[in-house]
Design a protein around this motif. Sequence first.
Motif, PDB file in Angstrom:
ATOM      1  N   ASP A 139      22.028 -22.425 -46.774  1.00  0.00           N
ATOM      2  CA  ASP A 139      23.364 -22.008 -46.345  1.00  0.00           C
ATOM      3  C   ASP A 139      23.351 -21.573 -44.881  1.00  0.00           C
ATOM      4  OD1 ASP A 139      24.739 -22.131 -48.990  1.00  0.00           O
ATOM      5  OD2 ASP A 139      23.212 -20.629 -49.491  1.00  0.00           O
ATOM      6  N   VAL A 140      22.224 -21.036 -44.450  1.00  0.00           N
ATOM      7  CA  VAL A 140      22.060 -20.575 -43.067  1.00  0.00           C
ATOM      8  C   VAL A 140      20.719 -21.058 -42.555  1.00  0.00           C
ATOM      9  CG1 VAL A 140      21.752 -18.570 -41.547  1.00  0.00           C
ATOM     10  CG2 VAL A 140      23.492 -18.509 -43.348  1.00  0.00           C
ATOM     11  N   VAL A 141      20.703 -21.560 -41.315  1.00  0.00           N
ATOM     12  CA  VAL A 141      19.444 -21.841 -40.633  1.00  0.00           C
ATOM     13  C   VAL A 141      19.364 -20.878 -39.456  1.00  0.00           C
ATOM     14  CG1 VAL A 141      17.957 -23.536 -39.537  1.00  0.00           C
ATOM     15  CG2 VAL A 141      19.578 -24.261 -41.299  1.00  0.00           C
TER      16      VAL A 141
ATOM     17  N   ALA B 132      14.924 -11.566 -47.729  1.00  0.00           N
ATOM     18  CA  ALA B 132      14.524 -11.975 -49.080  1.00  0.00           C
ATOM     19  C   ALA B 132      15.063 -11.041 -50.156  1.00  0.00           C
ATOM     20  CB  ALA B 132      13.001 -12.059 -49.165  1.00  0.00           C
ATOM     21  N   LYS B 133      15.566  -9.870 -49.762  1.00  0.00           N
ATOM     22  CA  LYS B 133      16.190  -8.955 -50.720  1.00  0.00           C
ATOM     23  C   LYS B 133      17.577  -9.462 -51.130  1.00  0.00           C
ATOM     24  CE  LYS B 133      13.901  -4.848 -48.792  1.00  0.00           C
ATOM     25  NZ  LYS B 133      14.123  -3.556 -48.084  1.00  0.00           N
ATOM     26  N   TYR B 134      18.163 -10.323 -50.298  1.00  0.00           N
ATOM     27  CA  TYR B 134      19.525 -10.778 -50.532  1.00  0.00           C
ATOM     28  C   TYR B 134      19.618 -12.265 -50.864  1.00  0.00           C
ATOM     29  CZ  TYR B 134      20.338  -6.420 -47.981  1.00  0.00           C
ATOM     30  OH  TYR B 134      20.319  -5.104 -47.572  1.00  0.00           O
ATOM     31  N   SER B 135      18.632 -13.037 -50.410  1.00  0.00           N
ATOM     32  CA  SER B 135      18.713 -14.489 -50.524  1.00  0.00           C
ATOM     33  C   SER B 135      17.342 -15.081 -50.787  1.00  0.00           C
ATOM     34  CB  SER B 135      19.270 -15.085 -49.218  1.00  0.00           C
ATOM     35  OG  SER B 135      20.458 -14.442 -48.812  1.00  0.00           O
ATOM     36  N   GLU B 136      17.331 -16.350 -51.157  1.00  0.00           N
ATOM     37  CA  GLU B 136      16.073 -17.096 -51.216  1.00  0.00           C
ATOM     38  C   GLU B 136      15.735 -17.507 -49.784  1.00  0.00           C
ATOM     39  OE1 GLU B 136      14.158 -21.083 -53.361  1.00  0.00           O
ATOM     40  OE2 GLU B 136      16.233 -20.460 -53.793  1.00  0.00           O
ATOM     41  N   VAL B 137      14.541 -17.154 -49.341  1.00  0.00           N
ATOM     42  CA  VAL B 137      14.181 -17.369 -47.939  1.00  0.00           C
ATOM     43  C   VAL B 137      12.968 -18.285 -47.823  1.00  0.00           C
ATOM     44  CG1 VAL B 137      13.392 -16.276 -45.799  1.00  0.00           C
ATOM     45  CG2 VAL B 137      15.111 -15.141 -47.234  1.00  0.00           C
ATOM     46  N   ARG B 138      13.100 -19.282 -46.966  1.00  0.00           N
ATOM     47  CA  ARG B 138      11.969 -20.120 -46.595  1.00  0.00           C
ATOM     48  C   ARG B 138      11.776 -20.023 -45.092  1.00  0.00           C
ATOM     49  NH1 ARG B 138      11.779 -25.631 -50.308  1.00  0.00           N
ATOM     50  NH2 ARG B 138      11.990 -24.570 -52.327  1.00  0.00           N
TER      51      ARG B 138
ATOM     52  N   GLU C 260       5.837 -11.108 -49.386  1.00  0.00           N
ATOM     53  CA  GLU C 260       5.536 -11.572 -50.739  1.00  0.00           C
ATOM     54  C   GLU C 260       6.577 -12.536 -51.299  1.00  0.00           C
ATOM     55  OE1 GLU C 260       4.669  -9.652 -55.183  1.00  0.00           O
ATOM     56  OE2 GLU C 260       4.984  -8.356 -53.441  1.00  0.00           O
ATOM     57  N   LYS C 261       7.861 -12.255 -51.074  1.00  0.00           N
ATOM     58  CA  LYS C 261       8.913 -13.041 -51.714  1.00  0.00           C
ATOM     59  C   LYS C 261       9.402 -14.212 -50.864  1.00  0.00           C
ATOM     60  CE  LYS C 261      10.636  -9.127 -54.416  1.00  0.00           C
ATOM     61  NZ  LYS C 261      11.814  -8.276 -54.721  1.00  0.00           N
ATOM     62  N   VAL C 262       8.659 -14.535 -49.832  1.00  0.00           N
ATOM     63  CA  VAL C 262       9.073 -15.588 -48.903  1.00  0.00           C
ATOM     64  C   VAL C 262       8.169 -16.802 -49.040  1.00  0.00           C
ATOM     65  CG1 VAL C 262       9.210 -16.179 -46.448  1.00  0.00           C
ATOM     66  CG2 VAL C 262      10.093 -13.972 -47.253  1.00  0.00           C
ATOM     67  N   ALA C 263       8.752 -17.994 -49.051  1.00  0.00           N
ATOM     68  CA  ALA C 263       7.982 -19.241 -49.022  1.00  0.00           C
ATOM     69  C   ALA C 263       7.807 -19.647 -47.564  1.00  0.00           C
ATOM     70  CB  ALA C 263       8.701 -20.333 -49.798  1.00  0.00           C
ATOM     71  N   LEU C 264       6.581 -19.976 -47.166  1.00  0.00           N
ATOM     72  CA  LEU C 264       6.324 -20.276 -45.755  1.00  0.00           C
ATOM     73  C   LEU C 264       5.598 -21.601 -45.600  1.00  0.00           C
ATOM     74  CD1 LEU C 264       5.446 -17.788 -42.987  1.00  0.00           C
ATOM     75  CD2 LEU C 264       4.168 -19.917 -43.105  1.00  0.00           C
TER      76      LEU C 264
ATOM     77  N   LYS D 269      27.347 -13.597 -49.515  1.00  0.00           N
ATOM     78  CA  LYS D 269      26.024 -13.586 -48.894  1.00  0.00           C
ATOM     79  C   LYS D 269      25.375 -14.961 -49.075  1.00  0.00           C
ATOM     80  CE  LYS D 269      24.977  -8.657 -49.313  1.00  0.00           C
ATOM     81  NZ  LYS D 269      26.277  -8.228 -49.839  1.00  0.00           N
ATOM     82  N   PRO D 270      24.666 -15.440 -48.053  1.00  0.00           N
ATOM     83  CA  PRO D 270      24.030 -16.759 -48.174  1.00  0.00           C
ATOM     84  C   PRO D 270      22.996 -16.767 -49.294  1.00  0.00           C
ATOM     85  CG  PRO D 270      23.233 -15.577 -46.229  1.00  0.00           C
ATOM     86  CD  PRO D 270      24.393 -14.804 -46.754  1.00  0.00           C
ATOM     87  N   ARG D 271      23.012 -17.828 -50.095  1.00  0.00           N
ATOM     88  CA  ARG D 271      22.051 -17.942 -51.187  1.00  0.00           C
ATOM     89  C   ARG D 271      20.684 -18.385 -50.682  1.00  0.00           C
ATOM     90  NH1 ARG D 271      22.675 -21.836 -54.306  1.00  0.00           N
ATOM     91  NH2 ARG D 271      24.146 -23.024 -53.033  1.00  0.00           N
ATOM     92  N   ARG D 272      20.706 -19.236 -49.664  1.00  0.00           N
ATOM     93  CA  ARG D 272      19.461 -19.787 -49.136  1.00  0.00           C
ATOM     94  C   ARG D 272      19.445 -19.681 -47.610  1.00  0.00           C
ATOM     95  NH1 ARG D 272      19.022 -25.420 -52.695  1.00  0.00           N
ATOM     96  NH2 ARG D 272      18.529 -24.412 -54.690  1.00  0.00           N
ATOM     97  N   ILE D 273      18.349 -19.143 -47.081  1.00  0.00           N
ATOM     98  CA  ILE D 273      18.202 -18.980 -45.630  1.00  0.00           C
ATOM     99  C   ILE D 273      16.897 -19.623 -45.196  1.00  0.00           C
ATOM    100  CG2 ILE D 273      17.976 -17.346 -43.718  1.00  0.00           C
ATOM    101  CD1 ILE D 273      19.496 -15.299 -45.424  1.00  0.00           C
TER     102      ILE D 273
END
Length: 379
Positions: free
Chosen positions: A87-89, A35-41, A54-58, A5-9
């Motif tokens: 890892d994914v855009v 955001a349940k699976y990866s760090e998401v921005r 809540e768990k997303v940086a925007l 699974k991608p670590r960062r999306i």
Amino acid sequence: MNNAKPRRILLITRNLPPLVGGMERLNWHMADELAKYSEVRVIGPRGAKAIKPEKVALTEAPLRPLPLFLLVSMLKALWLALSWRPDVVLAGSGLTAPLAWLSARLCGAKAVVYLHGFDITVRSKLYQNLWVPFFKRMDRVIVNSTPTKGLTFVAGVPERKIAIVYPGVSLPEAPQPAESINAFKEQHGLTGKKILLSVGRLTTRKGLREFVEKSLPAIVQAEPNAILLVVGDAPKDSLGAGIQTVESIQQQAEKSGVANNIRFLGVITDQTLLATVYEAADVHVFPVRHIPDDPEGFGMVAIEAAAHGLPTVAFATGGVVDAVSCGVSGYLVSKKNYTQLGQCVLRLIREPEEKIKIQGFANRFAWDEFGKGVVAEMI
């Protein structure tokens, strides 16, 4: 990524609340689920940061004008590609696909886009010549329905790159209290009425004015207590979609002799109130018109209605055929057959379908299933 699974999306999209609509809800939930699976921005429009998951940086970009949003988003995406190295855009729609592809190539990430029907068919030479070719370059193209997959293939994307992941829905934990539903009906003069509900933006494609002209008079003649309840308004920031105003629909209602059988509630963002409206209604009407260059990608509102046990009557066009199970969650009728559309509405008013059966259809579209599907297609 070796099947991990991608670590960062990094998600880039203009379609987020505070803008209102199905695409906006989908992108908000997509960020929340990923955001349940990866760090998401996320790079999104101004105003989105205050109501982000809540768990997303925007990071925000100016909503208007559109070229400025694209320019600022591109610069921020390129910076994050170099400094954060996702890892994914992921592009939340076709509009941001070029930005996702460029920034993904800069950092060696996987480039993915989630497409809706209008993303492919929008009538603009500039868009068709500059944006659509990027869909072919993406590593993965996720689409919202079977018809959208067909449009994507015709646009030149290899079938091996295309995957369908249906949009999701928030499943209610419990029915709304009867006293809340009764109070809502009393407040709006709906006690004892048969409520036909329309929810969504008043675009030309949604066809509400045509429904008022061609179906509602016959329904009212057969059921004088029928009331069409309209939740939504003409979009202010929709790209390319024609609109129908409240005033134009009211004028048509007056011409058709049903002005006393229609109520406008405007946009409802309070989810508890919206749930009450769904559960107060007898049938959801979804008279989407068949417009080849402006297709209905899916029809999330039909799934939302089903989640509250409310059946939908709709034309069998675009992605609506995936969002309504004929005979289970409502009825699909042939395009432009307004007589049959009205007859199916009357049938559901007089012979209500079992709510449990309708809700069972909606359960497969839970947001967590949507999130799992999107993640799986990124691997």
